[in-house]
Design a protein around this motif. Structure first.
Motif, PDB file in Angstrom:
ATOM      1  N   ASP A   1       5.865  12.584 -23.539  1.00  0.00           N
ATOM      2  CA  ASP A   1       6.219  11.912 -24.789  1.00  0.00           C
ATOM      3  C   ASP A   1       7.522  11.114 -24.685  1.00  0.00           C
ATOM      4  OD1 ASP A   1       4.008  13.062 -26.181  1.00  0.00           O
ATOM      5  OD2 ASP A   1       5.131  14.947 -26.266  1.00  0.00           O
ATOM      6  N   HIS A   2       7.975  10.858 -23.484  1.00  0.00           N
ATOM      7  CA  HIS A   2       9.271  10.207 -23.298  1.00  0.00           C
ATOM      8  C   HIS A   2       9.102   8.690 -23.144  1.00  0.00           C
ATOM      9  CE1 HIS A   2      11.531  14.027 -22.436  1.00  0.00           C
ATOM     10  NE2 HIS A   2      10.277  14.423 -22.271  1.00  0.00           N
ATOM     11  N   LEU A   3      10.093   7.975 -23.672  1.00  0.00           N
ATOM     12  CA  LEU A   3      10.105   6.531 -23.499  1.00  0.00           C
ATOM     13  C   LEU A   3      10.570   6.180 -22.090  1.00  0.00           C
ATOM     14  CD1 LEU A   3      11.628   5.385 -26.924  1.00  0.00           C
ATOM     15  CD2 LEU A   3       9.220   5.422 -26.225  1.00  0.00           C
ATOM     16  N   ILE A   4      10.051   5.077 -21.568  1.00  0.00           N
ATOM     17  CA  ILE A   4      10.317   4.674 -20.187  1.00  0.00           C
ATOM     18  C   ILE A   4      10.718   3.200 -20.175  1.00  0.00           C
ATOM     19  CG2 ILE A   4       9.314   4.394 -17.881  1.00  0.00           C
ATOM     20  CD1 ILE A   4       7.222   6.556 -18.785  1.00  0.00           C
TER      21      ILE A   4
ATOM     22  N   THR B   1       0.821  -1.211   0.000  1.00  0.00           N
ATOM     23  CA  THR B   1       0.000   0.000   0.000  1.00  0.00           C
ATOM     24  C   THR B   1       0.850   1.254   0.000  1.00  0.00           C
ATOM     25  OG1 THR B   1      -1.759  -1.166   1.179  1.00  0.00           O
ATOM     26  CG2 THR B   1      -1.804   1.241   1.222  1.00  0.00           C
ATOM     27  N   VAL B   2       1.933   1.273   0.792  1.00  0.00           N
ATOM     28  CA  VAL B   2       2.806   2.449   0.857  1.00  0.00           C
ATOM     29  C   VAL B   2       3.503   2.667  -0.477  1.00  0.00           C
ATOM     30  CG1 VAL B   2       4.816   1.130   1.709  1.00  0.00           C
ATOM     31  CG2 VAL B   2       4.624   3.587   2.200  1.00  0.00           C
ATOM     32  N   ALA B   3       3.762   1.572  -1.197  1.00  0.00           N
ATOM     33  CA  ALA B   3       4.394   1.698  -2.507  1.00  0.00           C
ATOM     34  C   ALA B   3       3.464   2.393  -3.485  1.00  0.00           C
ATOM     35  CB  ALA B   3       4.789   0.326  -3.036  1.00  0.00           C
ATOM     36  N   LYS B   4       2.189   2.079  -3.407  1.00  0.00           N
ATOM     37  CA  LYS B   4       1.223   2.692  -4.320  1.00  0.00           C
ATOM     38  C   LYS B   4       1.158   4.208  -4.123  1.00  0.00           C
ATOM     39  CE  LYS B   4      -1.658  -1.440  -4.763  1.00  0.00           C
ATOM     40  NZ  LYS B   4      -3.009  -2.038  -4.558  1.00  0.00           N
ATOM     41  N   SER B   5       1.296   4.637  -2.885  1.00  0.00           N
ATOM     42  CA  SER B   5       1.279   6.077  -2.617  1.00  0.00           C
ATOM     43  C   SER B   5       2.446   6.765  -3.329  1.00  0.00           C
ATOM     44  CB  SER B   5       1.357   6.329  -1.112  1.00  0.00           C
ATOM     45  OG  SER B   5       1.438   7.711  -0.840  1.00  0.00           O
ATOM     46  N   SER B   6       3.635   6.168  -3.263  1.00  0.00           N
ATOM     47  CA  SER B   6       4.806   6.747  -3.939  1.00  0.00           C
ATOM     48  C   SER B   6       4.648   6.680  -5.451  1.00  0.00           C
ATOM     49  CB  SER B   6       6.080   6.015  -3.504  1.00  0.00           C
ATOM     50  OG  SER B   6       6.313   6.187  -2.123  1.00  0.00           O
ATOM     51  N   LEU B   7       4.147   5.551  -5.959  1.00  0.00           N
ATOM     52  CA  LEU B   7       3.987   5.402  -7.402  1.00  0.00           C
ATOM     53  C   LEU B   7       2.909   6.325  -7.959  1.00  0.00           C
ATOM     54  CD1 LEU B   7       4.390   1.535  -7.861  1.00  0.00           C
ATOM     55  CD2 LEU B   7       6.054   3.345  -8.373  1.00  0.00           C
ATOM     56  N   ASN B   8       1.932   6.683  -7.127  1.00  0.00           N
ATOM     57  CA  ASN B   8       0.942   7.667  -7.563  1.00  0.00           C
ATOM     58  C   ASN B   8       1.623   8.985  -7.930  1.00  0.00           C
ATOM     59  OD1 ASN B   8      -1.156   5.886  -7.153  1.00  0.00           O
ATOM     60  ND2 ASN B   8      -1.735   6.715  -5.153  1.00  0.00           N
ATOM     61  N   ASP B   9       2.539   9.414  -7.060  1.00  0.00           N
ATOM     62  CA  ASP B   9       3.253  10.671  -7.324  1.00  0.00           C
ATOM     63  C   ASP B   9       4.191  10.521  -8.513  1.00  0.00           C
ATOM     64  OD1 ASP B   9       1.978  11.866  -5.182  1.00  0.00           O
ATOM     65  OD2 ASP B   9       3.576  11.363  -3.761  1.00  0.00           O
ATOM     66  N   VAL B  10       4.833   9.363  -8.651  1.00  0.00           N
ATOM     67  CA  VAL B  10       5.724   9.125  -9.787  1.00  0.00           C
ATOM     68  C   VAL B  10       4.934   9.203 -11.096  1.00  0.00           C
ATOM     69  CG1 VAL B  10       7.151   7.405 -10.966  1.00  0.00           C
ATOM     70  CG2 VAL B  10       7.422   7.775  -8.505  1.00  0.00           C
ATOM     71  N   SER B  11       3.782   8.557 -11.137  1.00  0.00           N
ATOM     72  CA  SER B  11       2.975   8.559 -12.356  1.00  0.00           C
ATOM     73  C   SER B  11       2.498   9.961 -12.702  1.00  0.00           C
ATOM     74  CB  SER B  11       1.784   7.608 -12.205  1.00  0.00           C
ATOM     75  OG  SER B  11       0.917   8.046 -11.164  1.00  0.00           O
ATOM     76  N   THR B  12       2.185  10.754 -11.686  1.00  0.00           N
ATOM     77  CA  THR B  12       1.751  12.135 -11.934  1.00  0.00           C
ATOM     78  C   THR B  12       2.850  12.934 -12.623  1.00  0.00           C
ATOM     79  OG1 THR B  12       0.245  12.115 -10.028  1.00  0.00           O
ATOM     80  CG2 THR B  12       0.977  14.268 -10.847  1.00  0.00           C
ATOM     81  N   VAL B  13       4.080  12.781 -12.148  1.00  0.00           N
ATOM     82  CA  VAL B  13       5.204  13.493 -12.769  1.00  0.00           C
ATOM     83  C   VAL B  13       5.449  12.979 -14.179  1.00  0.00           C
ATOM     84  CG1 VAL B  13       7.676  13.993 -12.610  1.00  0.00           C
ATOM     85  CG2 VAL B  13       6.276  13.965 -10.539  1.00  0.00           C
ATOM     86  N   LEU B  14       5.351  11.659 -14.381  1.00  0.00           N
ATOM     87  CA  LEU B  14       5.565  11.093 -15.714  1.00  0.00           C
ATOM     88  C   LEU B  14       4.554  11.636 -16.720  1.00  0.00           C
ATOM     89  CD1 LEU B  14       6.325   7.345 -14.872  1.00  0.00           C
ATOM     90  CD2 LEU B  14       7.949   9.070 -15.693  1.00  0.00           C
ATOM     91  N   VAL B  15       3.296  11.702 -16.313  1.00  0.00           N
ATOM     92  CA  VAL B  15       2.243  12.176 -17.218  1.00  0.00           C
ATOM     93  C   VAL B  15       2.365  13.672 -17.471  1.00  0.00           C
ATOM     94  CG1 VAL B  15      -0.245  12.498 -17.468  1.00  0.00           C
ATOM     95  CG2 VAL B  15       0.652  10.322 -16.611  1.00  0.00           C
ATOM     96  N   ARG B  16       2.677  14.427 -16.428  1.00  0.00           N
ATOM     97  CA  ARG B  16       2.699  15.887 -16.542  1.00  0.00           C
ATOM     98  C   ARG B  16       3.990  16.410 -17.168  1.00  0.00           C
ATOM     99  NH1 ARG B  16       2.537  17.823 -11.011  1.00  0.00           N
ATOM    100  NH2 ARG B  16       4.792  17.441 -11.118  1.00  0.00           N
ATOM    101  N   SER B  17       5.130  15.890 -16.718  1.00  0.00           N
ATOM    102  CA  SER B  17       6.422  16.462 -17.117  1.00  0.00           C
ATOM    103  C   SER B  17       7.130  15.686 -18.224  1.00  0.00           C
ATOM    104  CB  SER B  17       7.348  16.536 -15.889  1.00  0.00           C
ATOM    105  OG  SER B  17       6.774  17.326 -14.870  1.00  0.00           O
ATOM    106  N   TYR B  18       6.751  14.424 -18.442  1.00  0.00           N
ATOM    107  CA  TYR B  18       7.413  13.607 -19.461  1.00  0.00           C
ATOM    108  C   TYR B  18       6.363  12.921 -20.357  1.00  0.00           C
ATOM    109  CZ  TYR B  18      11.317  14.267 -16.233  1.00  0.00           C
ATOM    110  OH  TYR B  18      12.286  14.806 -15.409  1.00  0.00           O
TER     111      TYR B  18
END
Length: 209
Positions: free
Chosen positions: A136-139, A117-134
């Protein structure tokens, strides 16, 4: 009487010629002296110019050396990635790519591939940055494990475990809006260990610039 006059006239002419010759000699001597003075002044100015040019060359070389020394002595400015304030996440920028890292012990229980569950909280923020700031970038999502052999988890090898964990992170990021076509997977298993086993167990999200 006529002879006397001619003698006197000749004497006067000779006197005039002698006087003119003396004046010419004086003028010539003055011109030679002035020429020598001008040559000396020119030589002094040329010497001063050469000295100034040498000073400028030395100054430019000194500036270039100081700039080079400063380049090597001063630490490079940190690249802002957008992931800096996310709990349990570290990020670095190097060679045109951003590497986001989460320890596997934060993401998963020992030998498991289900996200905590704690991992999902961190990954939520990671996904937000990926969608907003990156957008068109490959991952590439990389799974890494320690070198302990698999005994109880049921996975065929550490490579399988690393892949399943990377896949679990991929699926969660997709559920949070990251396009699946941008994501690739890799499992290095125990091939790229860190100094300790906990540090070796990790998932890295590499974003290509």
């Amino acid at each position: 009487m006529r002879l006397s006059r001619m003698t006197i006239s000749g004497t006067l002419v000779l006197a005039c010629l002698a006087g003119c010759s003396s004046d010419l000699q004086k003028t010539n001597a003055l011109l030679v002296s002035e020429n020598e003075d001008l040559r000396a002044q020119l030589a002094d100015r040329n010497a001063a110019l050469a000295e100034s040019q040498q000073a400028l060359t030395e100054r430019d070389a000194r500036i270039a050396r100081l700039e080079m020394e400063a380049q090597y002595q001063q630490p490079a400015l940190a690249q802002v990635t957008g992931f800096e304030q996310i709990d349990n996440v570290s990020a670095s920028y190097e060679a045109g790519q951003v590497t986001v890292e989460v320890e596997s012990d934060v993401l998963f229980s020992s030998g498991k591939t289900a996200l905590k569950t704690v991992a999902k909280s961190s990954l939520n923020d990671v996904s937000t940055v990926l969608v907003r700031s990156y957008p068109d970038h490959l991952i590439r999502i990389e799974g890494h494990t320690d070198s302990d052999p698999i005994r109880k988890s049921g996975h065929a090898s550490n490579y399988h475990l690393g892949f399943e964990r990377a896949y679990a992170v991929r699926e969660y990021l997709i559920s949070r809006g990251v396009p699946p076509a941008r994501i690739s997977l890799a499992s290095y298993g125990p091939d790229l260990p860190r100094q300790t086993k906990p540090e070796s167990r990790r998932v890295q999200i590499v974003v290509y610039q």
